[in-house]
Design a protein around this motif. Structure first.
Motif, short mmCIF file in Angstrom:
data_model
loop_
_atom_site.label_atom_id
_atom_site.label_comp_id
_atom_site.label_asym_id
_atom_site.label_seq_id
_atom_site.Cartn_x
_atom_site.Cartn_y
_atom_site.Cartn_z
N THR A 295 -5.33 0.40 -4.56
CA THR A 295 -4.45 0.37 -3.40
C THR A 295 -5.24 0.71 -2.16
N ASP A 296 -5.14 -0.11 -1.12
CA ASP A 296 -5.83 0.15 0.13
C ASP A 296 -5.17 1.28 0.90
N THR A 297 -3.88 1.45 0.75
CA THR A 297 -3.16 2.52 1.44
C THR A 297 -2.36 3.32 0.43
N LEU A 298 -2.15 4.60 0.73
CA LEU A 298 -1.39 5.46 -0.14
C LEU A 298 -0.88 6.64 0.68
N LYS A 329 9.98 12.38 10.56
CA LYS A 329 9.03 11.32 10.23
C LYS A 329 8.90 11.22 8.72
N GLY A 330 8.68 10.00 8.26
CA GLY A 330 8.44 9.81 6.83
C GLY A 330 7.05 10.26 6.45
N GLU A 331 6.74 10.08 5.19
CA GLU A 331 5.41 10.49 4.71
C GLU A 331 4.34 9.60 5.32
N ARG A 336 -7.18 4.37 2.16
CA ARG A 336 -7.96 4.98 1.07
C ARG A 336 -9.43 4.62 1.27
N LYS A 337 -10.19 5.52 1.91
CA LYS A 337 -11.60 5.30 2.18
C LYS A 337 -12.47 6.09 1.21
N ILE A 451 -7.39 7.19 10.45
CA ILE A 451 -7.06 7.38 9.04
C ILE A 451 -5.73 6.78 8.65
N ALA A 452 -4.82 6.64 9.60
CA ALA A 452 -3.48 6.14 9.28
C ALA A 452 -3.51 4.63 9.03
N ALA A 453 -2.72 4.19 8.04
CA ALA A 453 -2.61 2.76 7.74
C ALA A 453 -1.73 2.08 8.78
#
Length: 455
Positions: A295-298, A329-331, A336-337, A451-453
């Motif tokens: 997964t590229d984002t999590l 705000k949501g999570e 994912r680096k 860092i945020a997707a």
């Protein structure tokens, strides 16, 4: 919480050390080496300067010089340079002893030329420092020390014996003996200082180069391992269709073949093996680690949990997570680096290793930044090296310090982790906690955009 799959990832510190050692070993033969053309080019520049200076002093200023002896001395070095130019490829890396021999010859040739032109009274005697400086920045210490020794002996001889300094009328200008000895002493001091400084700068540059190479190797390995899950999932997806076709064909063969046919066993074997392959692929795609790897984002919290789960020893000590975000705000979804996973993982591992009972991972984010703080309840960093933490090969085990044995083994690994986190856009800082029960504190702050997707 730690699964067996993580054992094959970057949580194995000894494996990282093997990679780092291998990377440095590959680079080691090229550290402190000179190309043949570098020495030859520098020597041509010096010889042209010597030749022009001798001609100007003799014919321009009309000073009496032992011209023939001076020109023969210069010609000897020209001959050496021609032999090297013809005999050795310009791109060839000169061996340590070869470079030392050439630089020693340069010192002796210059000393002889100074002997013929006034000795230590000649203002150009400062040029004796140059070969030793080159040696200190490129050669091993033993070769550098030998060249410094030859240079010091040459300066001492020039202070005692030499032709008079060229002047009009000849021999009319004589420096006091005390001044000449002071000049020789000043040259020796300058030689030692300059060579020591060049050696120190070269050593730090070499260490930094090794550390950066090790950083690249670790990051490349992390990226390759992170891609394995994606390859496995892609393989499972792509192989599913042909395996289904094989199964259908095998079933049709079983229906069409007579019960006691010789081909019946082969068809049954094909069907059973195809079913086995599908079961393997099904188990592969159902593993919990695969989605996290591909997964590229999590979610931000899941990223921190993955960092912690890379270390099986975390079950021996308490690990507390404190994740806070803006109200309403949501999570937070993050990218994912591998650099972030390895960097935070290294910091977490150090905290876990030196903690007495617990490690706290605190994460806060708002509309502008993301902040991760890792705190342990151990002895903290040694104050003697706290300002230099993050530099390559800075070890926290300093002999004689009050907490010499408090925290060890955080030299190159700490530098790699800090470098990777900074390359991901973060700013790393560390200090010792002031509250009761706080030891070492490591904090990384990223801009939210780093860092945020993206939505």
């Amino acid at each position: 919480m730690a699964s067996d799959a993580y054992a094959h990832r970057m949580n194995n510190l000894s494996k990282d050390q093997e990679i780092i050692a291998a990377a440095i070993a590959v680079n080691a033969p090229f550290v402190g080496r000179l190309r043949s053309r570098t020495l030859v080019g520098s020597r041509w520049f010096a010889l042209i300067g010597q030749f022009i200076t001798v001609l100007i002093v003799h014919f321009g200023f009309k000073f009496e010089l032992p011209l023939l002896a001076c020109l023969v001395t210069i010609a000897a070095n020209i001959t050496l340079n021609i032999i090297i130019t013809v005999g050795l490829p310009p791109q060839r890396l000169v061996r340590q002893w070869e470079a030392a021999a050439q630089l020693t010859f340069d010192v002796l040739q210059l000393a002889l030329l100074l002997y013929l032109t006034g000795g230590i009274s000649n203002p150009f005697c400062l040029l004796l420092i140059a070969p030793a400086t080159i040696a200190a920045s490129t050669l091993q210490p033993r070769w550098t020390l030998s060249i410094i020794l030859v240079t010091v002996l040459s300066v001492c001889v020039l202070a005692l014996y030499s032709y008079p300094l060229p002047w009009l009328p000849a021999g009319s200008f004589m420096m006091p003996a005390l001044y000449q000895f002071a000049m020789a002493f000043a040259i020796i001091i300058g030689l030692i200082f300059t060579a020591s400084y060049a050696w120190r700068v070269s050593l730090e540059e070499s260490q930094l180069a090794d550390a950066l190479i090790a950083t690249q190797e670790v990051l490349a390995r992390e990226q390759r391992l992170a891609a394995l899950g994606g390859l496995a999932a892609a393989a499972a997806h792509e192989l599913g269709t042909p395996l289904a076709t094989i199964q259908v064909t095998a079933k049709e063969m079983l229906r069409s073949l007579p019960p006691n046919s010789l081909d019946m066993e082969d068809a049954e074997l094909i069907l059973s093996q195809a079913q086995r392959c599908r079961e393997i692929l099904r188990n592969l795609t159902n593993q919990k680690e695969i989605p996290e790897s591909v997964t590229d984002t999590l979610p931000f919290g899941q990223l921190l949990e993955e960092v912690a789960e890379r270390h099986p020893e975390m079950g021996q000590k308490a690990v507390l997570f404190d994740i806070q975000g803006p109200e309403g705000k949501g999570e937070l979804m993050v990218i994912r680096k591998p650099a972030i996973l390895y960097g935070l993982g290294n910091m977490f591992e150090n905290a876990l290793h030196y903690a007495n009972q617990a490690v706290t991972v605190s994460a806060k984010w708002d509309e502008r930044s993301v902040r991760v703080t890792i705190t342990d309840d151990g002895p903290g960093f040694d104050e003697a090296i706290l300002d230099r933490l993050g530099e390559p090969y800075v070890s926290t085990s300093l002999q004689g310090s009050p907490s010499a044995n408090a925290r060890e083994g955080m030299g190159l690994g700490f530098f790699i982790a800090k470098t990777l986190l900074e390359r991901s856009g973060g700013q790393v800082s560390f200090w010792n906690g002031i509250k009761r029960g706080e030891g070492a504190v490591v904090q990384t702050i990223w801009p939210l955009s780093a860092i945020a997707a993206k939505s």
